[in-house]
Scaffold this active site. Structure first.
Site, PDB file in Angstrom:
ATOM      1  N   SER A 195       0.788  -1.229   0.000  1.00 36.17           N
ATOM      2  CA  SER A 195       0.000   0.000   0.000  1.00 36.17           C
ATOM      3  C   SER A 195       0.817   1.275   0.000  1.00 36.17           C
ATOM      4  CB  SER A 195      -0.930   0.011   1.213  1.00 36.17           C
ATOM      5  OG  SER A 195      -0.182   0.000   2.417  1.00 36.17           O
ATOM      6  N   HIS A 223      -5.349  -4.328  -1.174  1.00 34.62           N
ATOM      7  CA  HIS A 223      -5.287  -3.255  -2.175  1.00 34.62           C
ATOM      8  C   HIS A 223      -5.423  -3.771  -3.599  1.00 34.62           C
ATOM      9  CE1 HIS A 223      -4.279   0.038   0.619  1.00 34.62           C
ATOM     10  NE2 HIS A 223      -3.783  -0.950   1.343  1.00 34.62           N
ATOM     11  N   LYS A 251     -11.848  -0.827   0.617  1.00 30.98           N
ATOM     12  CA  LYS A 251     -11.004  -0.018  -0.274  1.00 30.98           C
ATOM     13  C   LYS A 251     -11.676   0.095  -1.635  1.00 30.98           C
ATOM     14  CE  LYS A 251      -6.846  -0.780   2.414  1.00 30.98           C
ATOM     15  NZ  LYS A 251      -7.562  -1.277   3.614  1.00 30.98           N
TER      16      LYS A 251
END
Length: 399
Positions: A195, A223, A251
């Site tokens: 990330s 992610h 996310k």
């Protein structure tokens, strides 16, 4: 001898120390979580005043689905039909149709026999690693804090290998094999997309090394979920080789929560042994429904995301910035923490939210802006961001 009230807890001194080291952080509330928002009028926070709407370039809302009306509608329908909260641990009376539907969809997305939803990605990591109870864990040195904490909670012997370095992992496993006890259980754990550096773990090679030693492989797709078809694990056709897949719903999917996907025995074990699942109220049904709808919508946003990422990267590199990684996370590395903070402040004044990332989140000497373009950013917004970063860089002296 009795302790005096507050003995050993001088929190103001600790805060002053953070201030001196440039590490103190504050909250900056927004009135929305999409790619653009106004700073909330909260007099207790005294946020900067912008002449116009600010543009958010630092969120993990990569596909812009947190602000999608269809995702919001799914959440609203679940709130009305099922309730705003699960009301209890899922092993008590908190298991709902919304959870089961989401888990079937996640299992299909990840090519797994079954999936299990947790209240957060952090809970999924710490609960899963501890519940697996491995004898030895091999962990990438830049793994997310939730992985690091899960490793600590597990009580396993820990071997940290160099970031994304398969030779380092292979050497560490070979050395450990020389002194291994019979029947030791080994776990290799890594993020797929990192990330803060924006790079991707060499998962196929990691699986090769793990297979040589009979180790399990666990990959955190926080992610990557939604951004890649089936995550990086799915895109690289590694579903059959990765024993434990984790992900987050908060996310790219724009909701909240985390999950684990894998075999039927894995999920059955976790719902009985993962303390962060057993002893936590179930994921809120609206979040589950929102995430499931977002999974259906994600493919239509991916091309726009990658086009925006390429445009921002090309613009930054043309200015002379050092942009790391090769994914949708764009670390603009300036080195000095004060310079990174100064860039952050000047961008805020220009109505651009692109946060400075400093030690201890990243190593000393690698302070940076972490840019995360979204699929829903317009050309005009990207132009505005690039112009502001160029002007700020010249003012701060990093260009």
């Amino acid at each position: 001898m009795s302790l005096q009230h507050g003995h050993g807890f001088d929190l103001e001194a600790r805060l002053r120390e953070r201030e001196r080291n440039g590490l103190r952080r504050d909250l900056s509330p927004l009135d929305a979580v999409a790619g653009r928002a106004d700073v909330a009028a909260d007099p207790g926070c005294a946020p900067p005043e912008f002449d116009e709407e600010c543009v958010v370039f630092g969120a993990n809302n990569y596909l812009g689905l947190a602000g999608d009306e269809r995702v919001a509608a799914a959440a609203a329908a679940a709130a009305e039909d099922v309730g705003t909260g699960a009301g209890a641990s899922r092993l008590v009376v908190g298991d709902t149709v919304a959870h089961r539907s989401l888990e079937r969809r996640l299992a299909a997305e990840k090519g797994a026999e079954r999936a299990l939803a947790f209240s957060s990605g952090y809970a999924a990591n710490v609960g899963t690693i501890a519940a697996l109870d491995p004898d030895v864990i091999f962990s990438d040195e830049l793994n997310h804090a939730s992985i690091v904490d899960g490793v600590r909670f597990s009580g396993a012997d820990v071997v940290v290998y160099d970031h994304c370095d398969v030779d380092s992992l292979a050497d560490a496993m070979a050395r450990r094999a020389d002194a291994a006890s019979d029947g030791e259980s080994w776990l290799v754990v890594t993020d797929s997309v990192f990330s803060m550096d924006g790079d991707v773990a060499p998962l196929s090679a990691i699986c090769d090394v793990a297979d040589e030693h009979g180790a399990w492989t666990m990959v955190d797709e926080a992610h990557a979920t939604g951004v890649y078809d089936g995550g990086v694990v799915g895109e690289r056709d590694l579903t059959e080789r990765v024993d434990v897949q984790l992900g987050t719903l908060s996310k790219a999917l724009g909701a909240q929560g985390g999950f684990v996907a894998g075999s039927e025995p894995l999920v059955e074990h976790l719902l009985n042994a993962a303390r962060s699942f057993v002893f936590s109220t179930g994921l809120a049904p609206p979040a589950a429904a929102a995430a499931e709808r977002a999974l259906d919508l994600a493919p239509e946003r991916r091309d726009d995301l990658w086009a925006n990422v390429a445009r921002v990267r090309d613009g930054l590199e043309a200015m002379g910035y050092d942009v790391w990684g090769d994914t949708h996370v764009l670390p603009v590395v300036v080195g000095d923490r004060d310079a990174a903070v100064a860039l952050d402040e000047r961008l805020r004044e220009a109505g651009i939210l692109a946060p400075a990332i400093r030690p201890p989140t990243v190593p000393e000497g690698t302070s940076r802006l972490r840019l995360a373009p979204q699929a829903t950013h317009t050309d005009a917004e990207i132009d505005r961001c690039l112009a502001a970063i160029e002007e700020a860089g010249e003012e701060v002296g990093v260009l």
